[in-house]
Write a protein that holds these residues in place. Structure first.
Motif, PDB file in Angstrom:
ATOM      1  N   LYS A  71      -5.946  -3.011  -2.919  1.00 31.19           N
ATOM      2  CA  LYS A  71      -5.297  -3.999  -2.061  1.00 31.19           C
ATOM      3  C   LYS A  71      -3.997  -4.515  -2.666  1.00 31.19           C
ATOM      4  O   LYS A  71      -3.110  -4.961  -1.940  1.00 31.19           O
ATOM      5  CB  LYS A  71      -6.254  -5.167  -1.801  1.00 31.19           C
ATOM      6  N   GLU A  72      -3.899  -4.483  -3.985  1.00 31.39           N
ATOM      7  CA  GLU A  72      -2.726  -5.044  -4.649  1.00 31.39           C
ATOM      8  C   GLU A  72      -1.666  -4.000  -4.966  1.00 31.39           C
ATOM      9  O   GLU A  72      -0.533  -4.347  -5.323  1.00 31.39           O
ATOM     10  CB  GLU A  72      -3.162  -5.756  -5.935  1.00 31.39           C
ATOM     11  N   VAL A  73      -1.998  -2.721  -4.858  1.00 30.52           N
ATOM     12  CA  VAL A  73      -1.049  -1.656  -5.210  1.00 30.52           C
ATOM     13  C   VAL A  73       0.233  -1.719  -4.384  1.00 30.52           C
ATOM     14  O   VAL A  73       1.340  -1.668  -4.954  1.00 30.52           O
ATOM     15  CB  VAL A  73      -1.701  -0.262  -5.086  1.00 30.52           C
ATOM     16  N   PRO A  74       0.174  -1.805  -3.021  1.00 28.31           N
ATOM     17  CA  PRO A  74       1.415  -1.698  -2.245  1.00 28.31           C
ATOM     18  C   PRO A  74       2.493  -2.704  -2.643  1.00 28.31           C
ATOM     19  O   PRO A  74       3.652  -2.324  -2.849  1.00 28.31           O
ATOM     20  CB  PRO A  74       0.938  -1.920  -0.804  1.00 28.31           C
ATOM     21  N   ALA A  75       2.129  -3.976  -2.745  1.00 25.72           N
ATOM     22  CA  ALA A  75       3.128  -4.998  -3.062  1.00 25.72           C
ATOM     23  C   ALA A  75       3.692  -4.783  -4.459  1.00 25.72           C
ATOM     24  O   ALA A  75       4.913  -4.875  -4.677  1.00 25.72           O
ATOM     25  CB  ALA A  75       2.506  -6.394  -2.947  1.00 25.72           C
ATOM     26  N   TYR A  76       2.807  -4.486  -5.419  1.00 27.65           N
ATOM     27  CA  TYR A  76       3.289  -4.302  -6.792  1.00 27.65           C
ATOM     28  C   TYR A  76       4.131  -3.041  -6.914  1.00 27.65           C
ATOM     29  O   TYR A  76       5.197  -3.047  -7.540  1.00 27.65           O
ATOM     30  CB  TYR A  76       2.120  -4.239  -7.773  1.00 27.65           C
ATOM     31  N   ALA A  77       3.658  -1.938  -6.328  1.00 27.52           N
ATOM     32  CA  ALA A  77       4.367  -0.668  -6.453  1.00 27.52           C
ATOM     33  C   ALA A  77       5.769  -0.759  -5.869  1.00 27.52           C
ATOM     34  O   ALA A  77       6.743  -0.289  -6.476  1.00 27.52           O
ATOM     35  CB  ALA A  77       3.575   0.447  -5.770  1.00 27.52           C
ATOM     36  N   PRO A  86      18.323   1.828  -2.577  1.00 28.74           N
ATOM     37  CA  PRO A  86      19.179   1.357  -1.469  1.00 28.74           C
ATOM     38  C   PRO A  86      18.343   0.748  -0.347  1.00 28.74           C
ATOM     39  O   PRO A  86      17.288   1.273   0.027  1.00 28.74           O
ATOM     40  CB  PRO A  86      19.876   2.634  -1.015  1.00 28.74           C
ATOM     41  N   ARG A  87      18.809  -0.365   0.199  1.00 31.42           N
ATOM     42  CA  ARG A  87      18.036  -1.105   1.200  1.00 31.42           C
ATOM     43  C   ARG A  87      17.717  -0.270   2.431  1.00 31.42           C
ATOM     44  O   ARG A  87      16.689  -0.467   3.076  1.00 31.42           O
ATOM     45  CB  ARG A  87      18.792  -2.379   1.598  1.00 31.42           C
ATOM     46  N   ARG A  88      18.593   0.671   2.746  1.00 32.92           N
ATOM     47  CA  ARG A  88      18.347   1.479   3.945  1.00 32.92           C
ATOM     48  C   ARG A  88      17.105   2.351   3.815  1.00 32.92           C
ATOM     49  O   ARG A  88      16.588   2.856   4.818  1.00 32.92           O
ATOM     50  CB  ARG A  88      19.560   2.355   4.252  1.00 32.92           C
ATOM     51  N   TRP A  89      16.633   2.526   2.580  1.00 29.95           N
ATOM     52  CA  TRP A  89      15.435   3.335   2.347  1.00 29.95           C
ATOM     53  C   TRP A  89      14.202   2.486   2.066  1.00 29.95           C
ATOM     54  O   TRP A  89      13.129   3.030   1.767  1.00 29.95           O
ATOM     55  CB  TRP A  89      15.660   4.302   1.184  1.00 29.95           C
ATOM     56  N   HIS A  90      14.292   1.179   2.106  1.00 25.75           N
ATOM     57  CA  HIS A  90      13.159   0.327   1.777  1.00 25.75           C
ATOM     58  C   HIS A  90      11.960   0.578   2.694  1.00 25.75           C
ATOM     59  O   HIS A  90      10.809   0.508   2.248  1.00 25.75           O
ATOM     60  CB  HIS A  90      13.564  -1.150   1.812  1.00 25.75           C
ATOM     61  N   TRP A  91      12.231   0.849   3.974  1.00 20.58           N
ATOM     62  CA  TRP A  91      11.114   1.103   4.899  1.00 20.58           C
ATOM     63  C   TRP A  91      10.279   2.288   4.419  1.00 20.58           C
ATOM     64  O   TRP A  91       9.044   2.248   4.510  1.00 20.58           O
ATOM     65  CB  TRP A  91      11.646   1.379   6.305  1.00 20.58           C
ATOM     66  N   PHE A  92      10.951   3.316   3.895  1.00 19.91           N
ATOM     67  CA  PHE A  92      10.245   4.506   3.426  1.00 19.91           C
ATOM     68  C   PHE A  92       9.406   4.193   2.196  1.00 19.91           C
ATOM     69  O   PHE A  92       8.237   4.607   2.099  1.00 19.91           O
ATOM     70  CB  PHE A  92      11.246   5.617   3.110  1.00 19.91           C
ATOM     71  N   TYR A  93       9.982   3.451   1.253  1.00 22.92           N
ATOM     72  CA  TYR A  93       9.254   3.154   0.021  1.00 22.92           C
ATOM     73  C   TYR A  93       8.117   2.153   0.256  1.00 22.92           C
ATOM     74  O   TYR A  93       7.096   2.197  -0.439  1.00 22.92           O
ATOM     75  CB  TYR A  93      10.220   2.661  -1.052  1.00 22.92           C
ATOM     76  N   ARG A  94       8.276   1.269   1.247  1.00 25.66           N
ATOM     77  CA  ARG A  94       7.155   0.389   1.587  1.00 25.66           C
ATOM     78  C   ARG A  94       5.994   1.214   2.153  1.00 25.66           C
ATOM     79  O   ARG A  94       4.826   0.982   1.822  1.00 25.66           O
ATOM     80  CB  ARG A  94       7.593  -0.675   2.589  1.00 25.66           C
ATOM     81  N   LEU A  95       6.323   2.184   2.999  1.00 28.15           N
ATOM     82  CA  LEU A  95       5.287   3.081   3.527  1.00 28.15           C
ATOM     83  C   LEU A  95       4.655   3.882   2.402  1.00 28.15           C
ATOM     84  O   LEU A  95       3.418   4.001   2.327  1.00 28.15           O
ATOM     85  CB  LEU A  95       5.905   4.017   4.566  1.00 28.15           C
ATOM     86  N   SER A  97       4.385   3.114  -0.702  1.00 23.19           N
ATOM     87  CA  SER A  97       3.564   2.260  -1.564  1.00 23.19           C
ATOM     88  C   SER A  97       2.156   2.080  -0.990  1.00 23.19           C
ATOM     89  O   SER A  97       1.186   1.935  -1.734  1.00 23.19           O
ATOM     90  CB  SER A  97       4.240   0.907  -1.778  1.00 23.19           C
ATOM     91  N   HIS A  98       2.046   2.094   0.336  1.00 23.66           N
ATOM     92  CA  HIS A  98       0.724   2.010   0.967  1.00 23.66           C
ATOM     93  C   HIS A  98      -0.009   3.352   0.882  1.00 23.66           C
ATOM     94  O   HIS A  98      -1.233   3.389   0.683  1.00 23.66           O
ATOM     95  CB  HIS A  98       0.860   1.571   2.428  1.00 23.66           C
ATOM     96  N   ALA A 104      -3.717   5.803  -6.504  1.00 23.38           N
ATOM     97  CA  ALA A 104      -3.473   5.019  -7.716  1.00 23.38           C
ATOM     98  C   ALA A 104      -4.746   4.318  -8.169  1.00 23.38           C
ATOM     99  O   ALA A 104      -5.094   4.335  -9.362  1.00 23.38           O
ATOM    100  CB  ALA A 104      -2.366   4.007  -7.464  1.00 23.38           C
ATOM    101  N   ASP A 105      -5.446   3.705  -7.235  1.00 17.09           N
ATOM    102  CA  ASP A 105      -6.705   3.027  -7.536  1.00 17.09           C
ATOM    103  C   ASP A 105      -7.674   3.994  -8.218  1.00 17.09           C
ATOM    104  O   ASP A 105      -8.277   3.682  -9.256  1.00 17.09           O
ATOM    105  CB  ASP A 105      -7.298   2.486  -6.240  1.00 17.09           C
TER     106      ASP A 105
END
Length: 249
Positions: A71-77, A86-95, A97-98, A104-105
């Motif tokens: 449950k804690e991996v996405p926010a931390y990762a 680059p901010r334009r790619w943040h949506w991809f890295y947020r996905l 991370s989930h 990872a767990d």
């Protein structure tokens, strides 16, 4: 790799071994015969992966507790690995991370790891570390944080050095800290001279001494090598990666 690991973990471990760069170890004569605390540069995920795959002595690696909790991996990762992309790619890295959370767990809970906490659970980290040292295993720590230090390393979270105080209190033994520099671009891991904990010194002064000694020794190991690109702690753009000759102090 733990001998009683599940088959799936052993398969994952084997795949990572096959796909990862192979490192040569230098300066292993600096490792004391007794278990020690190895302190290294993080170089993103290269440091922990290289340590897990290539250190030949029994060892356990400090691993941030959030990466061992699905449950804690996405926010931390996202924050630790990709927030500087680059901010334009943040949506991809947020996905991403989930998507990596279940893997990872699973991996970090079956590898040679000790969970690291920065709240009231921190004593669990230290107790487990002392137990592993008493069993004869080295403890490997990558204590960098996000504040630049000298162009080669980022500042250390210096309270890792307090592990020596607790170990001395429990065993009467003054443990050694051994500096380790991982150079992914040279496919090599280098160990420096050990620094032994002094139980007679003031705790705060000893913490600062050990932290400074490790920062200096790891930087010296890097500077002494042929010119190469440093893989820094934060995941910054590759064009900003420094050279080992860029040391500022």
């Amino acid at each position: 790799m733990p001998s009683q690991s599940p088959l799936l973990y052993r398969l994952i471990h084997r795949v990572i071994w096959l796909l990862s760069p192979k490192y040569k170890l230098y300066g292993t004569e600096n490792l004391p015969p007794e278990p020690c605390i190895i302190v290294g540069n993080h170089c993103q995920m290269y440091g922990p992966i290289a340590a897990e795959l290539h250190l030949t002595r029994p060892h356990y690696i400090w691993c941030i507790g959030e990466m061992m909790n699905r449950k804690e991996v996405p926010a931390y990762a996202f924050q630790d690995f990709w927030s500087m992309k680059p901010r334009r790619w943040h949506w991809f890295y947020r996905l991403l991370s989930h998507l990596i959370a279940p893997l990872a767990d699973y991996i970090f809970n079956h590898a040679h790891t000790i969970p690291v906490y920065h709240d009231t659970r921190v004593m669990t980290t230290f107790r487990q570390s002392v137990d592993r040292l008493k069993e004869g295993a080295d403890v490997v720590i990558f204590p960098e944080k996000s504040d630049p230090y000298n162009g080669i390393l980022w500042q250390f979270q210096e309270h890792f050095a307090d592990l020596a105080k607790l170990y001395n209190r429990r065993t009467g033994t003054a443990v050694c800290f051994v500096p380790m520099y991982t150079a992914p671009r040279l496919s090599s891991i280098h160990f420096g001279k050990p620094v032994r904990y002094n139980p007679e010194a003031d705790a705060a002064e000893e913490r600062a001494r050990i932290c400074h000694a490790m920062l200096t020794a790891i930087s010296d190991l890097a500077s002494a090598l042929p010119q190469h690109t440093i893989v820094p702690y934060p995941n910054i753009p590759k064009k900003q990666y420094p050279l080992n000759t860029d040391r500022t102090c």
